[in-house]
Structure formats: C-alpha cells, structure tokens
Design a protein around this motif. Structure first.
Motif, PDB file in Angstrom:
ATOM      1  N   SER A 106      -2.779  -9.150  -4.345  1.00 45.99           N
ATOM      2  CA  SER A 106      -3.328 -10.251  -3.537  1.00 45.99           C
ATOM      3  C   SER A 106      -4.486  -9.765  -2.681  1.00 45.99           C
ATOM      4  CB  SER A 106      -2.235 -10.855  -2.645  1.00 45.99           C
ATOM      5  OG  SER A 106      -1.297 -11.560  -3.412  1.00 45.99           O
ATOM      6  N   ALA A 107      -4.322  -8.590  -2.069  1.00 45.23           N
ATOM      7  CA  ALA A 107      -5.398  -8.039  -1.239  1.00 45.23           C
ATOM      8  C   ALA A 107      -6.625  -7.721  -2.080  1.00 45.23           C
ATOM      9  CB  ALA A 107      -4.898  -6.785  -0.516  1.00 45.23           C
ATOM     10  N   LEU A 108      -6.426  -7.119  -3.235  1.00 40.45           N
ATOM     11  CA  LEU A 108      -7.564  -6.762  -4.094  1.00 40.45           C
ATOM     12  C   LEU A 108      -8.319  -7.998  -4.571  1.00 40.45           C
ATOM     13  CD1 LEU A 108      -5.905  -3.910  -6.178  1.00 40.45           C
ATOM     14  CD2 LEU A 108      -7.812  -3.641  -4.579  1.00 40.45           C
ATOM     15  N   GLY A 165       0.553  -2.640   2.638  1.00 41.62           N
ATOM     16  CA  GLY A 165      -0.145  -3.310   3.720  1.00 41.62           C
ATOM     17  C   GLY A 165      -1.633  -3.434   3.527  1.00 41.62           C
ATOM     18  N   ALA A 166      -2.136  -3.026   2.370  1.00 38.99           N
ATOM     19  CA  ALA A 166      -3.583  -3.046   2.122  1.00 38.99           C
ATOM     20  C   ALA A 166      -4.180  -4.400   2.455  1.00 38.99           C
ATOM     21  CB  ALA A 166      -3.854  -2.696   0.661  1.00 38.99           C
ATOM     22  N   ASP A 167      -5.285  -4.373   3.188  1.00 40.50           N
ATOM     23  CA  ASP A 167      -5.956  -5.575   3.655  1.00 40.50           C
ATOM     24  C   ASP A 167      -7.317  -5.685   2.970  1.00 40.50           C
ATOM     25  OD1 ASP A 167      -6.358  -7.732   5.888  1.00 40.50           O
ATOM     26  OD2 ASP A 167      -8.108  -6.423   6.026  1.00 40.50           O
ATOM     27  N   ALA A 168      -7.690  -6.899   2.570  1.00 42.36           N
ATOM     28  CA  ALA A 168      -8.936  -7.089   1.833  1.00 42.36           C
ATOM     29  C   ALA A 168     -10.145  -6.608   2.627  1.00 42.36           C
ATOM     30  CB  ALA A 168      -9.098  -8.558   1.445  1.00 42.36           C
ATOM     31  N   ALA A 169     -10.150  -6.833   3.941  1.00 42.59           N
ATOM     32  CA  ALA A 169     -11.296  -6.409   4.748  1.00 42.59           C
ATOM     33  C   ALA A 169     -11.426  -4.888   4.755  1.00 42.59           C
ATOM     34  CB  ALA A 169     -11.158  -6.936   6.175  1.00 42.59           C
ATOM     35  N   ASP A 170     -10.298  -4.180   4.883  1.00 40.11           N
ATOM     36  CA  ASP A 170     -10.342  -2.720   4.851  1.00 40.11           C
ATOM     37  C   ASP A 170     -10.777  -2.212   3.482  1.00 40.11           C
ATOM     38  OD1 ASP A 170      -9.646  -2.486   7.479  1.00 40.11           O
ATOM     39  OD2 ASP A 170      -7.573  -1.865   7.121  1.00 40.11           O
ATOM     40  N   LEU A 171     -10.281  -2.839   2.428  1.00 38.53           N
ATOM     41  CA  LEU A 171     -10.693  -2.439   1.085  1.00 38.53           C
ATOM     42  C   LEU A 171     -12.184  -2.679   0.887  1.00 38.53           C
ATOM     43  CD1 LEU A 171      -7.646  -3.899  -0.854  1.00 38.53           C
ATOM     44  CD2 LEU A 171      -8.180  -1.472  -0.619  1.00 38.53           C
ATOM     45  N   GLY A 172     -12.676  -3.777   1.400  1.00 41.13           N
ATOM     46  CA  GLY A 172     -14.103  -4.057   1.307  1.00 41.13           C
ATOM     47  C   GLY A 172     -14.944  -3.039   2.054  1.00 41.13           C
ATOM     48  N   LEU A 213     -12.620   7.251   5.500  1.00 35.14           N
ATOM     49  CA  LEU A 213     -12.397   6.160   6.438  1.00 35.14           C
ATOM     50  C   LEU A 213     -10.910   6.023   6.747  1.00 35.14           C
ATOM     51  CD1 LEU A 213     -14.674   3.290   5.030  1.00 35.14           C
ATOM     52  CD2 LEU A 213     -15.237   5.014   6.736  1.00 35.14           C
ATOM     53  N   PRO A 214     -10.470   6.377   7.942  1.00 36.39           N
ATOM     54  CA  PRO A 214      -9.085   6.106   8.339  1.00 36.39           C
ATOM     55  C   PRO A 214      -8.959   4.609   8.667  1.00 36.39           C
ATOM     56  CG  PRO A 214     -10.069   7.895   9.638  1.00 36.39           C
ATOM     57  CD  PRO A 214     -11.179   7.164   8.969  1.00 36.39           C
ATOM     58  N   LEU A 215      -8.320   3.863   7.794  1.00 33.51           N
ATOM     59  CA  LEU A 215      -8.218   2.413   7.937  1.00 33.51           C
ATOM     60  C   LEU A 215      -6.765   2.029   8.178  1.00 33.51           C
ATOM     61  CD1 LEU A 215     -10.610   1.550   5.005  1.00 33.51           C
ATOM     62  CD2 LEU A 215     -11.081   1.229   7.434  1.00 33.51           C
ATOM     63  N   PRO A 216      -6.494   1.229   9.202  1.00 32.07           N
ATOM     64  CA  PRO A 216      -5.108   0.948   9.592  1.00 32.07           C
ATOM     65  C   PRO A 216      -4.231   0.417   8.461  1.00 32.07           C
ATOM     66  CG  PRO A 216      -6.612   0.177  11.281  1.00 32.07           C
ATOM     67  CD  PRO A 216      -7.464   0.604  10.131  1.00 32.07           C
ATOM     68  N   SER A 217      -4.740  -0.529   7.686  1.00 27.07           N
ATOM     69  CA  SER A 217      -3.884  -1.145   6.667  1.00 27.07           C
ATOM     70  C   SER A 217      -3.625  -0.229   5.480  1.00 27.07           C
ATOM     71  CB  SER A 217      -4.499  -2.466   6.185  1.00 27.07           C
ATOM     72  OG  SER A 217      -5.559  -2.253   5.273  1.00 27.07           O
ATOM     73  N   LEU A 218      -4.414   0.831   5.357  1.00 30.44           N
ATOM     74  CA  LEU A 218      -4.255   1.765   4.246  1.00 30.44           C
ATOM     75  C   LEU A 218      -3.587   3.068   4.666  1.00 30.44           C
ATOM     76  CD1 LEU A 218      -7.741   1.270   2.571  1.00 30.44           C
ATOM     77  CD2 LEU A 218      -5.582   0.182   1.964  1.00 30.44           C
ATOM     78  N   ALA A 219      -3.188   3.155   5.914  1.00 28.00           N
ATOM     79  CA  ALA A 219      -2.628   4.413   6.416  1.00 28.00           C
ATOM     80  C   ALA A 219      -1.165   4.614   6.032  1.00 28.00           C
ATOM     81  CB  ALA A 219      -2.759   4.472   7.935  1.00 28.00           C
ATOM     82  N   ILE A 220      -0.454   3.518   5.708  1.00 29.88           N
ATOM     83  CA  ILE A 220       0.986   3.610   5.466  1.00 29.88           C
ATOM     84  C   ILE A 220       1.272   3.467   3.980  1.00 29.88           C
ATOM     85  CG2 ILE A 220       3.249   2.606   5.970  1.00 29.88           C
ATOM     86  CD1 ILE A 220       1.930   1.368   8.498  1.00 29.88           C
ATOM     87  N   ARG A 243       5.909  -3.106  11.968  1.00 32.21           N
ATOM     88  CA  ARG A 243       5.225  -3.228  13.264  1.00 32.21           C
ATOM     89  C   ARG A 243       3.760  -3.626  13.115  1.00 32.21           C
ATOM     90  NH1 ARG A 243       7.943   1.696  14.367  1.00 32.21           N
ATOM     91  NH2 ARG A 243       5.982   2.833  14.031  1.00 32.21           N
ATOM     92  N   ALA A 244       3.196  -3.429  11.929  1.00 30.22           N
ATOM     93  CA  ALA A 244       1.786  -3.744  11.716  1.00 30.22           C
ATOM     94  C   ALA A 244       1.567  -5.253  11.853  1.00 30.22           C
ATOM     95  CB  ALA A 244       1.339  -3.251  10.341  1.00 30.22           C
ATOM     96  N   GLU A 245       0.329  -5.627  12.102  1.00 25.41           N
ATOM     97  CA  GLU A 245       0.038  -7.004  12.473  1.00 25.41           C
ATOM     98  C   GLU A 245      -0.428  -7.885  11.322  1.00 25.41           C
ATOM     99  OE1 GLU A 245      -2.762  -6.778  15.631  1.00 25.41           O
ATOM    100  OE2 GLU A 245      -1.311  -5.960  17.078  1.00 25.41           O
ATOM    101  N   ARG A 246      -0.677  -7.312  10.156  1.00 26.29           N
ATOM    102  CA  ARG A 246      -1.222  -8.129   9.075  1.00 26.29           C
ATOM    103  C   ARG A 246      -0.833  -7.558   7.720  1.00 26.29           C
ATOM    104  NH1 ARG A 246      -7.656  -6.394   9.476  1.00 26.29           N
ATOM    105  NH2 ARG A 246      -7.323  -4.140   9.277  1.00 26.29           N
ATOM    106  N   GLY A 247      -0.970  -8.411   6.698  1.00 26.49           N
ATOM    107  CA  GLY A 247      -0.759  -7.988   5.323  1.00 26.49           C
ATOM    108  C   GLY A 247       0.701  -7.843   4.933  1.00 26.49           C
ATOM    109  N   ALA A 248       0.921  -7.538   3.665  1.00 29.96           N
ATOM    110  CA  ALA A 248       2.244  -7.207   3.112  1.00 29.96           C
ATOM    111  C   ALA A 248       3.270  -8.312   3.312  1.00 29.96           C
ATOM    112  CB  ALA A 248       2.754  -5.897   3.712  1.00 29.96           C
TER     113      ALA A 248
END
Length: 216
Positions: free
Chosen positions: A40-42, A107-114, A175-182, A195-200
C-alpha cells in the motif's frame, strides 16, 4: 523504468525471535499483513512504475497479485541471491532504478519512500540511497543502476552497503527515516511500531488483535 522489489520468505519460515510470543499461524497472518501494508505504501509513491514481490511461497505470491503487485515465485537460494536474480530479471525488462524494501518494514510510509528518490536525484540520478534500520540493518536500498553495488543484506548491512559504495566510488546517501527504522522482528520492535504515529494499519490491527499493546 523504476521498480520496487519486496522479498518475502516462505510463510512459517521467519520471525524466529517472535515465536516465543506467537503461534505459527499468527506469524503467517502477520507476514501477510506486513506485506499488505508495504505494498500500500509503495503504491503511494509517484516515482514507482512497477512493484514486484520475490518469494518462494505461492500463497505470498497470490497475496501480492491480489494487491496489484507482480509475483516472482522462485526457489529460495537465500535473501541476497534471490534479490540478485530478481533484480537482474527486472533490469532485463528495462528497469533502471531499483528500490528494495524488506518485507518486515511494515511501517513504511509513502512520503519517506519518496524521499529516497529525491535523494537519488540529488546525487545526479546515479548511486545508492539507503534507509537504515535502528539495529544497523538496511530497511530500504535504492540503486541506479540496480547492480551498482551488490546486495549485502543481513547483520550490520547498512555498514556493509556503505562500505561497498565507498570502495567503488559510487555516490552514496544515507537517510534515517522514522517509518523505515523499524523492521518487525522482536517484541520490542512490535512495541515501537505500535507507538509510531502513522502507517502499518493492517499490521497494527492484527497485533492488537493478538494482544500486543494491552499489557501482554
């Protein structure tokens, strides 16, 4: 053409460090939920033309196709060799930029992937952009061309990929990106994802159904 490639193990073959907490059937459901969230994120990343899932598991392949991705159901020689073969196959079809996102980065987020593609553009369109996991691994690896450095996923892979780029004189950005760190592997990763605020969304819902986040 730009492609994203997601490797997923055979259902029931992964998440060994979560097995003390979950039944095998729950691990299988979790694997499919994570895959659904990643796909979905991709699909929300405007730069990506094609999404493929490489897996030895027919059920995973069917789930990928149902979500609109291409299933590359192949024998499993190991993570890095699987990615090597799948990447070469995609390159033969005209893929010039390849993003690999591991199948447990729910938790990958489209904005971070972009942002990975923006960083590659800043390098001049050729090179390596890496998003590290918090344990020193590689959650996402973007390369142009796809084999400018080889796949070296595994323990401390962020450092390994960084060293490969530097030794070959390849432009590199990390790039250390929050949604891709876990990368969801241990119980503490589950807690961090909740605890994360978005995604998944699928993964979070299933984890709560399984009792996580409720004092389990």
């Amino acid at each position: 053409m730009i492609a994203a490639l997601v490797p997923v193990k055979r259902l029931g073959a992964g998440k060994s460090r979560l097995l003390g907490s979950l039944e095998r059937s729950a691990i299988e459901r979790l694997t499919l939920a994570m895959l659904g969230d990643i796909l979905s994120a991709l699909k929300g990343v405007r730069q990506i033309d094609q999404i493929a899932v490489v897996t030895p598991d027919g059920e995973v392949g069917a789930a990928a196709e149902a979500a609109g991705a291409e299933a590359l159901v192949r024998t499993d020689p190991g993570l890095n060799p699987s990615l090597d073969v799948a990447g070469a196959e995609l390159a033969e079809r005209g893929v010039t930029r390849l993003l690999v996102v591991l199948g447990d980065v729910a938790g990958a987020d489209a904005a971070d992937l972009g942002a990975l593609f923006d960083a590659l553009d800043a390098l001049g369109g050729r090179g390596v952009v890496l998003a590290p996991s918090r344990d020193g691994g590689t959650s996402a690896l973007l390369r142009a061309p796809h084999a400018v450095i080889p796949n070296h996923f595994g323990k401390e892979s962020a450092a390994a990929h960084r060293d490969l780029a530097q030794s070959r004189g390849v432009p590199y950005s990390e790039l250390p990106l929050p949604s891709l760190a876990i990368d969801l592997d241990r119980v503490e990763d589950v807690e961090a994802l909740l605890r994360a605020e978005r995604g998944a969304d699928r993964t979070r819902s299933l984890l709560r159904e399984l009792g996580f986040g409720s004092g389990r």
